[in-house]
Design a protein around this motif. Sequence first.
Motif: not given
Length: 134
Positions: A34, A37-39, A42
């Motif tokens: 997770v 994926t998030r970083w 960004q």
Amino acid sequence: MNALFSEVITLFLPTLLQVISAILGTLLIQAAAVAKTRWGIQIEATHREALHSALMSGIRAALARGEDRQAVITSAIKHATVSVPDAIAALDPAHGVLASIAESKLREALGSLPPLLSFDSVAGLSSEMVESNS
């Protein structure tokens, strides 16, 4: 009774610890996925924003020099390649994508030109005054 409890604990404790370790390991792997994926999203957005900004800067500079349409696009791509090579390397745009983005940014920049300037798509930027029908 105490001996029986001690014997049961001794028998099941290693298995219980393995189950807890497996559950914690699975949770850590999911949390890492997770976070990645998030970083990653960004970071990609940051690279994309830097690339678009560099292309727009290159367009504005080329327009200020009075270059024609194709030269403006070429100059903008060269400017972006020099100023944000990491973004280009990370995004790895397909052939022609940079030119398409630069052309879009050129249209955007031309929409914000002062009314005294006009842009002929064939001849390029013209500093002639646009005559008003008054």
